[in-house]
Design an enzyme around this catalytic site. Structure first.
Site, PDB file in Angstrom:
ATOM      1  N   THR A 125      -9.400 -95.666 -48.265  1.00 56.91           N
ATOM      2  CA  THR A 125     -10.780 -95.240 -48.523  1.00 56.91           C
ATOM      3  C   THR A 125     -11.110 -93.869 -47.925  1.00 56.91           C
ATOM      4  OG1 THR A 125     -11.375 -97.571 -48.588  1.00 56.91           O
ATOM      5  CG2 THR A 125     -13.184 -96.044 -48.469  1.00 56.91           C
ATOM      6  N   ASP A 151     -10.743-107.893 -51.840  1.00 57.10           N
ATOM      7  CA  ASP A 151     -12.029-107.906 -51.124  1.00 57.10           C
ATOM      8  C   ASP A 151     -12.868-109.128 -51.483  1.00 57.10           C
ATOM      9  OD1 ASP A 151     -11.649-105.741 -49.518  1.00 57.10           O
ATOM     10  OD2 ASP A 151     -13.127-104.450 -50.478  1.00 57.10           O
ATOM     11  N   SER A 173     -18.216-105.268 -51.106  1.00 58.09           N
ATOM     12  CA  SER A 173     -17.709-104.116 -50.361  1.00 58.09           C
ATOM     13  C   SER A 173     -18.498-103.953 -49.071  1.00 58.09           C
ATOM     14  CB  SER A 173     -17.887-102.861 -51.216  1.00 58.09           C
ATOM     15  OG  SER A 173     -17.609-101.703 -50.471  1.00 58.09           O
ATOM     16  N   SER A 174     -17.959-103.119 -48.193  1.00 64.21           N
ATOM     17  CA  SER A 174     -18.710-102.684 -47.001  1.00 64.21           C
ATOM     18  C   SER A 174     -19.081-101.220 -47.093  1.00 64.21           C
ATOM     19  CB  SER A 174     -17.866-102.885 -45.742  1.00 64.21           C
ATOM     20  OG  SER A 174     -17.538-104.230 -45.595  1.00 64.21           O
ATOM     21  N   GLY A 180     -13.146 -97.480 -43.474  1.00 64.20           N
ATOM     22  CA  GLY A 180     -12.906 -98.325 -42.304  1.00 64.20           C
ATOM     23  C   GLY A 180     -13.124 -99.803 -42.561  1.00 64.20           C
ATOM     24  N   GLY A 181     -13.075-100.227 -43.834  1.00 68.59           N
ATOM     25  CA  GLY A 181     -13.294-101.646 -44.130  1.00 68.59           C
ATOM     26  C   GLY A 181     -14.675-102.053 -43.645  1.00 68.59           C
TER      27      GLY A 181
END
Ligand code: GLU
Length: 577
Positions: free
Chosen positions: A398, A438, A462-463, A483-484
Site C-alpha cells: 500500500t 481483507d 479496508s482500513s 500500514g494495514g
C-alpha cells in the site's frame, strides 16, 4: 523547485516477523528504509508528496505544466506502479478524496476491489470447513479481487482533468522502456518476500536468471508494462475490464494451486463508486475521510470524536495524551471490528459518530489506568442483528499520496495491492492484488455472522484512511498512510500532532508510533521505545516494541503556503513550487 529529502544515511531495519499480535496470521517481514533526517518542504503554488521520488517528480512535472490534482494523480499512480510495484498499481484498488476548489466540494471515490459475483461466505474455508491460513489464501489467484485502480484513474481524469490523458501516462511508458534503478527498499522487499518466485512472469521480473533477487541499483526494464500502458493511454480503462488485459487477468488467476474464480463478467460489471465522505467536527475543523467499505474514515473519526472531550492542546504530546489516544483507539477498534464492513451489503449502525454516543464511550477512559480489552458499544441503531467481531491485520504493502494543484484542487489517495507484492501473480507487467484476504476468513463465530464475511460482489473492509481536513469550508491538511489496520492510528496521530500541537508535518510524522488496535499497545522500535514502554506499562498497558512501518505523506495548506512531508520510514519525497 524545493526538495524535501536530506538523505543523511540509509539503514535497513531487520526482520519484523515478531510484529504479530497472537490473534493474526504471521506477517511476512519487510525491510524498511529508515532515512535518518528530513525536513518539511515548503511551496507556494502546488505540491505533491508520494512514496517514491520518481513518482513525485512525475506529479510535479504535470502540476508545473498546469495540470490539475487529478492529472497529477494519474501520472503519480502509473509511475508508482512501475517504481514501487510491491505497493500499488493497475492490478489493485484504493480510495481517493477530491476537493474541487471551483465548486467548493469534497467528494470521495471507492475503487476498492470487488469479490467475484459467484463468491459466497465459504470462499475462505478449506475442504475441511476450517478457514485457510493467511499465506495459503493470499498467494495465487483466489485472493485477487476485481481491480479498481484503472477505472479510478479514468474516472477522476474525466471529471477533474485538464491535460490530455495520454500525456499523463507517457513518462511512465518511457521509464518502463528505458528502465529504472531498483530502489534499496524494493530490493530488500524482493529479497525477503515469501513465494515471490512462485509464478513465472513474476519470477522473471523480480529475479536474475540465476535465481538471485534483483539488487538495488539494477536497471529494470518492464516492456510488458509499457505495452499495458500504451493500451491504457490509447483506450482508457476499457482494456482492463472488457478487453485484452481483462482476458489476461482472468487467465492469470486460474493458477494450479489456490486458483481464483474471477470471470470476464466480474470485470465488465465493475464500477468505481462515488460516495459522500465521512466527516467529523474536531476542534473547529472538519476531518473528512473514506466511508465504507473502508473502516478508515469512521474509525479515525471515532478516535477524534472521543478525544475532543479531553483538552489535548493543553496536555501537549506527553504520556497523558498518549494514554488517552491509545484508549480511544481501543474503543474505536472494538466498534470497527464488530460493525464495519461494506455497507452496500450489511446494515451498519447510523450512530457510530453520534456526539452523545462518543462522549459516553470517552467516559470509559480512565486517565491513569489502561482498560484492557475494550468492549464494543451500543451506538444508536434501529437494527439489532447479532454480530461477531473479526480481527484487523497490520499490513506491509500500500501507498499514500497527496497533491495540491495551482487551482486549489486537492487529492488525498491511498492505493493498494494489499500485502507487499499482492497475490504474487503478474500479468501485463503489473502485480495482481490479494485484497480478498481483507475479508474475514471465518464467516461466523459460534453461528453468529461476521459483518466482513465474503459475499458475491462485496468489497472487503479496508482500513485505508485518505483524509482531507477542512477549516471554514476549505482544505487545510491532507494526510494518510499505508500500514494495514495501523493506518487508522497513524493517520489519527498525524492529525492530532498537527492540529492540536501545531507541529510541522515532518516533525508530526517523525514521532515514534504508539498504537493500539484493541490488543497490546505496540511501540515503534527506536531510541525512545524503552522509555515510552516503561511509562505505559506503569499505567497498566500490555506493551510490545515493534517495527511499525508507516508511509505517511502529508501536506499542510496554510495562509502562507504549503508545507509537505514524506515519511522517513519509506523513501518518498515531497516537492512543490
Ligand atoms: N489491505 C489493507 C487495507 O485495505 C491495506 C494494507 C496495507 O496498508 O499494507 O486496509
Amino acid at each position: 523547485m524545493l526538495l524535501s529529502v536530506l538523505l543523511v544515511g540509509v539503514l535497513f531495519a531487520g526482520s519484523a516477523a515478531a510484529d504479530v499480535p497472537s490473534e493474526v496470521a504471521p506477517l511476512q517481514p519487510e525491510a524498511t528504509t529508515a532515512i535518518t533526517e528530513r525536513a518539511s518542504v515548503t511551496a507556494q503554488k502546488f505540491m505533491v508528496a508520494s512514496a517514491h521520488s520518481a513518482a513525485t517528480e512525475a506529479g510535479y512535472a504535470v502540476l508545473a505544466a498546469g495540470g490539475s490534482a487529478a492529472d497529477a494523480f494519474v501520472a503519480v499512480q502509473v509511475m508508482l506502479n512501475l517504481v514501487e510495484p510491491q505497493s500499488s498499481g493497475l492490478g489493485g484498488g484504493g480510495f481517493l478524496l477530491y476537493w474541487h476548489a471551483a465548486l467548493g466540494e469534497l467528494t470521495s471515490f471507492d475503487a476498492r476491489e470487488r469479490a467475484p459475483l459467484s463468491a459466497d461466505e465459504r470462499y475462505w474455508l478449506g475442504a475441511d470447513g476450517t478457514p485457510m491460513g493467511f499465506w495459503e489464501a493470499a498467494v495465487g489467484g483466489r485472493s485477487v479481487g476485481v481491480p479498481g485502480t484503472p477505472l479510478l484513474l479514468e474516472t477522476v481524469h474525466a471529471r477533474f482533468g485538464r491535460l490530455p490523458w495520454a500525456q499523463l501516462i507517457a513518462p511512465a511508458i518511457a521509464t518502463a522502456e528505458e528502465g529504472f534503478p531498483v530502489s534499496q527498499r524494493l530490493a530488500a522487499a524482493i529479497a525477503e518476500a515469501r513465494d515471490l518466485d512462485r509464478f513465472a512472469e513474476t519470477r522473471a521480473y523480480f529475479f536474475e536468471p540465476d535465481g538471485s533477487p534483483r539488487h538495488a541499483g539494477t536497471i529494470l526494464r518492464n516492456p510488458a508494462f509499457a505495452r499495458s500502458l500504451r493500451l491504457f493511454a490509447a483506450h482508457g480503462a476499457a482494456p482492463f475490464y472488457t478487453g485484452a488485459i481483462a482476458r489476461d487477468m482472468v487467465a492469470a488467476v486460474r493458477t494450479d494451486t489456490n486458483p481464483g474464480i474471477l470471470t470476464l463478467e466480474d470485470l465488465a460489471t465493475y464500477r468505481v463508486i462515488e460516495r459522500p465522505p465521512v466527516c467529523i467536527a474536531y476542534r473547529g475543523h472538519d476531518v473528512c475521510g473514506m466511508g465504507p467499505p473502508s473502516s478508515g474514515g469512521l474509525t479515525v473519526a471515532q478516535i477524534l470524536g472521543m478525544l475532543e472531550t479531553f483538552d489535548l492542546p493543553n496536555l501537549g504530546p506527553g504520556l497523558e495524551a498518549r494514554h488517552l489516544f491509545l484508549e480511544a483507539s481501543r474503543l474505536a477498534f472494538a466498534d470497527r471490528n464488530l460493525f464495519m464492513a461494506d455497507s452496500d451489503f450489511i446494515d451498519m449502525p447510523e450512530g457510530l459518530l453520534n456526539r452523545e454516543y462518543l462522549a459516553t464511550r470517552a467516559g470509559l477512559i480512565g486517565p491513569d489506568a489502561a482498560m484492557g480489552i475494550a468492549p464494543p458499544g451500543t451506538p444508536p441503531w434501529n437494527e439489532a442483528e447479532p454480530r461477531a467481531p473479526d480481527q484487523p491485520r497490520p499490513g506491509r504493502g500500500t501507498t499514500h499520496l497527496v497533491i495540491v494543484d495551482s487551482y486549489g484542487d486537492v487529492v488525498s489517495a491511498t492505493s493498494s495491492i494489499e500485502t507487499g507484492f499482492g497475490s504474487r501473480l503478474m500479468t501485463g507487467g503489473f502485480l495482481l492484488n490479494n485484497q480478498l484476504t481483507d475479508f474475514a476468513r471465518e464467516p461466523a463465530v459460534d453461528g453468529v455472522p461476521v459483518a466482513n464475511r465474503v459475499e458475491g460482489g462485496k468489497r472487503p473492509r479496508s482500513s485505508m484512511a485518505p483524509t482531507v481536513v477542512l477549516r471554514d469550508g476549505a482544505p487545510v491538511l491532507l494526510t494518510g498512510s499505508p500500514g494495514g489496520a495501523n493506518i487508522i492510528p497513524y493517520t489519527a496521530a498525524s492529525i492530532i500532532a498537527i492540529l492540536d500541537w501545531e507541529m510541522d508535518p515532518q516533525s508530526a510524522i517523525d514521532r515514534p508510533h504508539v498504537v493500539n488496535r484493541n490488543g497490546p499497545t505496540l511501540i515503534e522500535e527506536g531510541p525512545e521505545a524503552a522509555a515510552i514502554a516503561a511509562d505505559l506499562e506503569a499505567l497498566g498497558h500490555d506493551v510490545a516494541i515493534r517495527d511499525l512501518n508507516s508511509g505517511l505523506h502529508v501536506i499542510r495548506i496554510g495562509p502562507y503556503g504549503l508545507t509537505g512531508a514524506a515519511d522517513k520510514r519509506r523513501e518518498g519525497m515531497a516537492l512543490g513550487d
